[in-house]
Design a protein around this motif. Structure first.
Motif: not given
Length: 96
Positions: A23-48
């Motif tokens: 239920g919470g949202q935050r803006r994170v960097s996705v520069l380490l990934l190759s263009a992840p799409p909306v809906g993708a599940k990602v592992l976020v560590y320290i806002d990345t």
């Protein structure tokens, strides 16, 4: 202690993504990934976002985090670790 959170991408511009978890949202960097799409599940560590997750892996990580919270609150936590209950821990192949 820092934990990696399994988050879902809600929107992205290719550089950053608005992600959601519990239920919470935050803006994170996705520069380490190759263009992840909306809906993708990602592992976020320290806002990345550090890697893409399969749906089941994201679910297991989320359950483990909830289980730790339940344990810290003195609540029953076995249901959060259903994949581990009633079996012996297994060493990774390279440590056997």
């Amino acid at each position: 202690m820092c934990l990696g959170l399994p988050m879902t991408i809600v929107e992205t511009d290719g550089v950053s993504a608005l992600c959601e978890y519990c239920g919470g949202q935050r803006r994170v960097s996705v520069l380490l990934l190759s263009a992840p799409p909306v809906g993708a599940k990602v592992l976020v560590y320290i806002d990345t976002a550090i890697r893409l997750l399969e749906e089941e892996e994201a679910r297991l990580i989320g359950a483990a985090i909830e289980g730790v919270g339940a344990a810290l609150n003195g609540e029953d936590f076995d249901r959060f670790f259903a994949d581990l209950v009633d079996r012996e821990p297994q060493l990774p192949e390279h440590l056997r």
